[in-house]
Design a protein around this motif. Sequence first.
Motif, PDB file in Angstrom:
ATOM      1  N   GLN A 147       0.847  -1.172   0.000  1.00  0.00           N
ATOM      2  CA  GLN A 147       0.000   0.000   0.000  1.00  0.00           C
ATOM      3  C   GLN A 147       0.896   1.240   0.000  1.00  0.00           C
ATOM      4  OE1 GLN A 147      -3.411   0.213  -0.256  1.00  0.00           O
ATOM      5  NE2 GLN A 147      -3.062   2.425  -0.464  1.00  0.00           N
ATOM      6  N   ILE A 148       0.756   2.075  -1.012  1.00  0.00           N
ATOM      7  CA  ILE A 148       1.588   3.266  -1.168  1.00  0.00           C
ATOM      8  C   ILE A 148       0.772   4.505  -0.827  1.00  0.00           C
ATOM      9  CG2 ILE A 148       2.765   4.723  -2.870  1.00  0.00           C
ATOM     10  CD1 ILE A 148       3.565   2.138  -4.315  1.00  0.00           C
ATOM     11  N   SER A 149       1.364   5.382  -0.025  1.00  0.00           N
ATOM     12  CA  SER A 149       0.680   6.610   0.368  1.00  0.00           C
ATOM     13  C   SER A 149       1.709   7.725   0.550  1.00  0.00           C
ATOM     14  CB  SER A 149      -0.091   6.402   1.675  1.00  0.00           C
ATOM     15  OG  SER A 149      -0.745   7.593   2.060  1.00  0.00           O
ATOM     16  N   LYS A 150       1.409   8.898  -0.021  1.00  0.00           N
ATOM     17  CA  LYS A 150       2.342  10.025   0.065  1.00  0.00           C
ATOM     18  C   LYS A 150       1.595  11.339  -0.103  1.00  0.00           C
ATOM     19  CE  LYS A 150       6.166  12.561  -0.403  1.00  0.00           C
ATOM     20  NZ  LYS A 150       7.087  12.849   0.715  1.00  0.00           N
ATOM     21  N   THR A 151       1.923  12.322   0.737  1.00  0.00           N
ATOM     22  CA  THR A 151       1.419  13.684   0.604  1.00  0.00           C
ATOM     23  C   THR A 151       2.606  14.631   0.522  1.00  0.00           C
ATOM     24  OG1 THR A 151      -0.635  13.253   1.806  1.00  0.00           O
ATOM     25  CG2 THR A 151       0.094  15.538   1.679  1.00  0.00           C
ATOM     26  N   GLN A 152       2.604  15.478  -0.492  1.00  0.00           N
ATOM     27  CA  GLN A 152       3.687  16.450  -0.656  1.00  0.00           C
ATOM     28  C   GLN A 152       3.120  17.862  -0.567  1.00  0.00           C
ATOM     29  OE1 GLN A 152       7.107  16.001  -0.971  1.00  0.00           O
ATOM     30  NE2 GLN A 152       6.998  18.207  -0.614  1.00  0.00           N
TER      31      GLN A 152
END
Length: 251
Positions: A147-152
């Motif tokens: 599961q991939i999750s990222k906030t930039q």
Amino acid sequence: MKKMLSVFIVLFLSLIFTGGVFAEEDIVILSEDEEGLFLHDGDVVTAVYEVIDGEWTELTVDEYLDIVEESAEEGFEATYEKERSLQTTPFAPGEVGILNTGGGMTNDTYKYKRSSYTIGVLRTSLLTRVSPVDYNGTSRKTSLKFQISKTQKQSFSISLKSAEASKVRANAGFTWFNERSVSTTRELEMNPKEYGWFEMAPYMNKTTGYVERYNWKGQYQDKRFVTAYSPKSVSGTLDGVYYAKTSKTRP
């Protein structure tokens, strides 16, 4: 006897300006006999993907290095612009500087004079792990789901007041996003007794220029050079480059 050739390349090409901080990338290119594309920070990179508008495209080593080099060139340009800005005078020729001393209308106003903007700079200095670490405890190769999750978020090379930042965002030269996120699931094939995970470096849109300050009479006071970044997004999803990594030891 198999040839086990490794070429060590220190990539100073990935010196990317990020508010005075430089990122340095060490890559060991692996031979065809070894499983993986290259080593990065001692971990095996088994695949590199460029993701734009939610579309995943697997990259070769050369394609990836080309992207890093292009971003490095942008970094050198930003460094040069900052050095030039240090030579500027506090007041423009022919103008009188009148500072606010309190009382009456004392609010300063601001303008952003853009010098340049670039769409889609790869920020390798912001490379982070974006999935849990999993382990293949079996005796055979196994594909595991991650599961991939990222906030930039947005970033500025100097501290700005809200009114200053607002001018930069409005005149950046592109559609500005304060932050963008991505959430998806990917598979990674792992050898027995091996750890695996995904890392990601975001694409960001960049603008450079000067924030000019004016007093309540509209008279020029001073200016500051700024490099600002906004997450790159085509249809609401954060764009970037993903690294599928494996290691015999837990990261």
